[in-house]
Design a protein around this motif. Structure first.
Motif, PDB file in Angstrom:
ATOM      1  N   PHE A 476      -1.440  -6.546  -8.127  1.00  0.00           N
ATOM      2  CA  PHE A 476      -2.769  -6.121  -8.545  1.00  0.00           C
ATOM      3  C   PHE A 476      -3.782  -7.239  -8.285  1.00  0.00           C
ATOM      4  N   PRO A 477      -5.086  -6.890  -8.213  1.00  0.00           N
ATOM      5  CA  PRO A 477      -6.112  -7.931  -8.117  1.00  0.00           C
ATOM      6  C   PRO A 477      -6.004  -8.897  -9.294  1.00  0.00           C
ATOM      7  N   PRO A 478      -6.296 -10.185  -9.105  1.00  0.00           N
ATOM      8  CA  PRO A 478      -6.974 -10.769  -7.942  1.00  0.00           C
ATOM      9  C   PRO A 478      -6.056 -11.175  -6.795  1.00  0.00           C
ATOM     10  N   TYR A 479      -4.744 -10.857  -6.890  1.00  0.00           N
ATOM     11  CA  TYR A 479      -3.849 -11.217  -5.787  1.00  0.00           C
ATOM     12  C   TYR A 479      -3.982 -10.253  -4.616  1.00  0.00           C
ATOM     13  N   THR A 480      -4.605  -9.126  -4.846  1.00  0.00           N
ATOM     14  CA  THR A 480      -4.953  -8.187  -3.779  1.00  0.00           C
ATOM     15  C   THR A 480      -6.418  -7.810  -3.959  1.00  0.00           C
ATOM     16  N   ARG A 481      -6.943  -7.052  -3.002  1.00  0.00           N
ATOM     17  CA  ARG A 481      -8.298  -6.517  -3.112  1.00  0.00           C
ATOM     18  C   ARG A 481      -8.203  -5.000  -3.235  1.00  0.00           C
ATOM     19  N   LEU A 482      -8.964  -4.446  -4.168  1.00  0.00           N
ATOM     20  CA  LEU A 482      -8.938  -3.009  -4.413  1.00  0.00           C
ATOM     21  C   LEU A 482     -10.162  -2.350  -3.780  1.00  0.00           C
ATOM     22  N   VAL A 483      -9.916  -1.308  -2.996  1.00  0.00           N
ATOM     23  CA  VAL A 483     -10.987  -0.473  -2.451  1.00  0.00           C
ATOM     24  C   VAL A 483     -10.714   0.960  -2.891  1.00  0.00           C
ATOM     25  N   GLU A 484     -11.674   1.554  -3.565  1.00  0.00           N
ATOM     26  CA  GLU A 484     -11.536   2.943  -4.007  1.00  0.00           C
ATOM     27  C   GLU A 484     -12.471   3.838  -3.211  1.00  0.00           C
ATOM     28  N   PHE A 485     -11.999   5.050  -2.923  1.00  0.00           N
ATOM     29  CA  PHE A 485     -12.869   6.098  -2.399  1.00  0.00           C
ATOM     30  C   PHE A 485     -13.253   6.973  -3.587  1.00  0.00           C
ATOM     31  N   ARG A 486     -14.559   7.129  -3.800  1.00  0.00           N
ATOM     32  CA  ARG A 486     -15.043   7.914  -4.937  1.00  0.00           C
ATOM     33  C   ARG A 486     -15.887   9.084  -4.451  1.00  0.00           C
ATOM     34  N   ARG A 487     -15.833  10.159  -5.215  1.00  0.00           N
ATOM     35  CA  ARG A 487     -16.562  11.358  -4.834  1.00  0.00           C
ATOM     36  C   ARG A 487     -18.055  11.183  -5.102  1.00  0.00           C
ATOM     37  N   GLN A 488     -18.862  11.576  -4.115  1.00  0.00           N
ATOM     38  CA  GLN A 488     -20.310  11.510  -4.282  1.00  0.00           C
ATOM     39  C   GLN A 488     -20.727  12.351  -5.484  1.00  0.00           C
ATOM     40  N   GLY A 489     -21.632  11.819  -6.285  1.00  0.00           N
ATOM     41  CA  GLY A 489     -22.140  12.554  -7.437  1.00  0.00           C
ATOM     42  C   GLY A 489     -21.376  12.254  -8.705  1.00  0.00           C
ATOM     43  N   SER A 490     -20.082  12.601  -8.745  1.00  0.00           N
ATOM     44  CA  SER A 490     -19.306  12.425  -9.976  1.00  0.00           C
ATOM     45  C   SER A 490     -18.718  11.029 -10.112  1.00  0.00           C
ATOM     46  N   GLY A 491     -18.483  10.332  -8.992  1.00  0.00           N
ATOM     47  CA  GLY A 491     -17.843   9.023  -9.043  1.00  0.00           C
ATOM     48  C   GLY A 491     -16.346   9.088  -9.268  1.00  0.00           C
ATOM     49  N   GLU A 492     -15.766  10.288  -9.239  1.00  0.00           N
ATOM     50  CA  GLU A 492     -14.322  10.451  -9.446  1.00  0.00           C
ATOM     51  C   GLU A 492     -13.539   9.721  -8.350  1.00  0.00           C
ATOM     52  N   VAL A 493     -12.484   9.010  -8.757  1.00  0.00           N
ATOM     53  CA  VAL A 493     -11.662   8.278  -7.797  1.00  0.00           C
ATOM     54  C   VAL A 493     -10.787   9.259  -7.022  1.00  0.00           C
ATOM     55  N   VAL A 494     -10.911   9.227  -5.695  1.00  0.00           N
ATOM     56  CA  VAL A 494     -10.134  10.109  -4.824  1.00  0.00           C
ATOM     57  C   VAL A 494      -8.919   9.375  -4.257  1.00  0.00           C
ATOM     58  N   GLU A 495      -9.126   8.117  -3.834  1.00  0.00           N
ATOM     59  CA  GLU A 495      -8.032   7.303  -3.288  1.00  0.00           C
ATOM     60  C   GLU A 495      -8.205   5.868  -3.766  1.00  0.00           C
ATOM     61  N   ARG A 496      -7.053   5.160  -3.899  1.00  0.00           N
ATOM     62  CA  ARG A 496      -7.074   3.729  -4.236  1.00  0.00           C
ATOM     63  C   ARG A 496      -6.233   2.989  -3.208  1.00  0.00           C
ATOM     64  N   HIS A 497      -6.777   1.885  -2.705  1.00  0.00           N
ATOM     65  CA  HIS A 497      -6.081   1.094  -1.695  1.00  0.00           C
ATOM     66  C   HIS A 497      -6.053  -0.366  -2.143  1.00  0.00           C
ATOM     67  N   PHE A 498      -4.844  -0.914  -2.315  1.00  0.00           N
ATOM     68  CA  PHE A 498      -4.670  -2.329  -2.644  1.00  0.00           C
ATOM     69  C   PHE A 498      -4.357  -3.071  -1.346  1.00  0.00           C
ATOM     70  N   LEU A 499      -5.254  -3.964  -0.943  1.00  0.00           N
ATOM     71  CA  LEU A 499      -5.143  -4.632   0.351  1.00  0.00           C
ATOM     72  C   LEU A 499      -4.721  -6.087   0.170  1.00  0.00           C
ATOM     73  N   PRO A 500      -3.895  -6.610   1.087  1.00  0.00           N
ATOM     74  CA  PRO A 500      -3.492  -8.021   0.995  1.00  0.00           C
ATOM     75  C   PRO A 500      -4.702  -8.943   1.083  1.00  0.00           C
ATOM     76  N   ARG A 501      -4.650 -10.001   0.317  1.00  0.00           N
ATOM     77  CA  ARG A 501      -5.737 -10.987   0.328  1.00  0.00           C
ATOM     78  C   ARG A 501      -5.408 -12.043   1.383  1.00  0.00           C
ATOM     79  N   ASP A 502      -5.573 -11.669   2.646  1.00  0.00           N
ATOM     80  CA  ASP A 502      -5.260 -12.584   3.738  1.00  0.00           C
ATOM     81  C   ASP A 502      -6.260 -12.371   4.868  1.00  0.00           C
ATOM     82  N   ARG A 503      -5.968 -12.919   6.030  1.00  0.00           N
ATOM     83  CA  ARG A 503      -6.917 -12.855   7.142  1.00  0.00           C
ATOM     84  C   ARG A 503      -7.114 -11.443   7.675  1.00  0.00           C
TER      85      ARG A 503
END
Length: 528
Positions: A476-503
């Motif tokens: 989990f962050p801060p050892y990774t970076r979190l990017v969420e896809f949220r629905r326009q208007g409601s802000g509901e989380v559609v997808e969550r992506h935990f990305l490696p904190r590297d180059r």
């Protein structure tokens, strides 16, 4: 012979995945202000860059409408900062430009431009009068009036067009301050910045924190302190921007919108209460974090960074672990609250409505003001309970946001009736939020009591090292970076992506942005 046209890309305050190209009859440097047309509408734009070769056939490229020399130029540092926000937080440059120069700010600048035009007209009329035949006394008066107008005009032009100062290398690592007197520790650093002829930014998460810091800083720095937030009038905010644009040494005290001011030589950035979730912009884009953006801004200007917090964020503590930040005076002891286990009290009939018998006894024994923090409780029934239990006491009832805004007025005891309501979500950040909430509460009263159904969450004995190790174990962050896809208007989380904190982080984020589902938007490093 007609001069060859110049082709420029122009930023517009709209969401565009591309930067429009225009034609000008003169060379225009990045940061110049221009008026252009797009889709039958006129916009105030900013020159982004000059193109050696246009990306369209020349006959399809529109000319600019006008060069707006009456408006101040956008500095190279501002443009670099906008580019950072656009790249890191996966939004368009137009969205960043709109946040940096909202409509009210543009109108305020136009007002300043109108003042400049009126001064020029008055000066021209005064020159015409001086060209006539007058007596000596009249000529002296007209000459003095002309000189005064010329001085005003020169001052206005200096504010709108002062040269950018070259960036400097950052002076050492960001320094994290956790001690109780950390705000007083800001003072010598601010004095040093002003003595060097540079500017400083003191960032706070909310207006209420601005007000408290203003009480500390105003007696020391007087008119060199510029307070900037949405509670100030447009005239005050424009005056702050003009002072900075002129290059005058000054201290800006403000909320995250102060990041977009036109600093000429920023020498110090202070982020107070750096752990506070209010630093995260949620809507609209750019959805940036004020603390991280402030550190990036300091890097662009070569400014020193101080981060203050009783309980720093895990992101900041990981940077200390990695050697990117320095921790002043070693780790401070975590603030402690007295924790009352609501489930245990319920099992032994230790609850009287909303209150545990332990809390009732503590309130009755307290000499001095008592403040209660409510969560899910409704105000009216709660007031009835308080009147029945404490008929001879005047007790203030606040929400957490009201406490931050109004303060506790010298409370001897601050008690939270249902602390789990303040954490808001039961996710991987919940334990960190709980520790930070306790740290915030302990700043308002010498004794803090917390009623909770999850006592381990508010136990200071479980340190931040344990929380960091747990985050690393589960990726989990801060050892990774979190990017969420949220629905326009409601802000509901559609997808969550935990990305490696590297180059590979930048490339992975760009790939996610390219695959963004229709009707959603990306939120980088979300906190809620």
């Amino acid at each position: 012979m007609t001069a060859a046209p110049t082709y420029i890309q122009v930023l517009l305050p709209v969401k565009l995945r591309w930067i429009p190209t225009y034609r000008a009859d003169m060379p225009l440097q990045a940061g110049r202000r221009v008026c252009v047309e797009l889709g039958r509408r006129r916009y105030d734009g900013v020159v982004w860059r000059t193109l050696e070769r246009p990306d369209l056939p020349p006959e399809r490229i529109q000319p600019i409408v006008a060069v707006q020399d009456e408006l101040p130029r956008v500095t190279a540092e501002e443009l670099r900062f906008w580019e950072f926000l656009s790249d890191y937080y996966l939004c368009t440059l137009g969205e960043v430009y709109k946040a940096a120069y909202p409509l009210l700010k543009l109108r305020s600048e136009q007002t300043a431009a109108d003042i400049l035009a009126r001064l020029q007209q008055r000066l021209a009329r005064k020159e015409e009068q001086l060209a006539g035949r007058h007596g000596e006394r009249v000529m002296q008066r007209l000459s003095a009036e002309r000189d005064a107008l010329q001085a005003q005009l020169a001052a206005c032009r200096a504010q709108s067009g002062s040269a950018d100062k070259p960036g400097r290398p950052a002076p050492g690592k960001p320094l994290v301050l956790t001690a109780a007197g950390r705000r007083e520790a800001y003072l010598p650093a601010l004095r040093e910045a002003l003595a060097a002829g540079r500017q400083a930014l003191v960032l706070t998460p909310e207006i209420a924190f601005c007000d408290r810091l203003e009480a500390l800083l105003a007696p020391e720095f007087g008119q060199q302190l510029l307070v900037f937030h949405s509670g100030k009038t447009p005239v005050r905010r424009r005056a702050a921007a003009e002072s900075l644009r002129s290059g005058s040494p000054a201290i800006v005290l403000g909320t995250r919108s102060a990041l977009f001011l036109p600093y000429r030589d920023l020498g110090l950035v202070v982020v107070d209460e750096e752990q506070d979730a209010a630093y995260k912009q949620t809507d609209p884009a750019p959805r940036y974090h004020g603390r991280d953006a402030a550190v990036a801004l300091a890097g662009i200007h070569g400014a020193r960074v101080l981060l203050g917090a009783a309980v720093p964020s895990l992101e900041t503590l990981l940077n200390v672990r990695l050697g990117k930040y320095d921790l002043a005076d070693g780790p401070a002891a975590a603030p402690r609250a007295e924790v009352i286990d609501l489930a245990a009290e319920r099992r032994k009939n230790g609850l009287v409505g909303t209150f545990s018998r332990k809390l009732i006894d503590a309130v009755r024994r307290t000499d001095g003001p008592v403040v209660l923090l409510r969560g899910w409780e409704k105000p009216e029934p709660l007031q009835d309970e308080i009147a029945a239990l404490f008929p001879d006491r005047s007790i203030r009832v606040l929400t957490l946001s009201a406490l931050k805004r109004e303060g506790a007025s010298g409370a001897a005891l601050l008690a939270v009736l249902q602390a789990d309501a303040l954490v808001s979500r039961d996710d991987f950040r919940a334990d960190e939020r709980a520790a930070q909430i306790v740290g915030t509460l302990c700043q308002f009263a010498p004794r803090v009591i917390v009623q909770t159904a999850v006592p381990a969450r508010f136990d200071a004995a479980r340190g931040t090292d344990a929380l960091l190790d747990e985050r690393r174990q589960f990726g989990f962050p801060p050892y990774t970076r979190l990017v969420e896809f949220r629905r326009q208007g409601s802000g509901e989380v559609v997808e969550r992506h935990f990305l490696p904190r590297d180059r590979s982080l930048a490339a992975r984020k760009a790939a996610l942005a390219a695959a963004l589902p229709t009707g959603t938007y990306p939120d980088v490093d979300p906190l809620d």
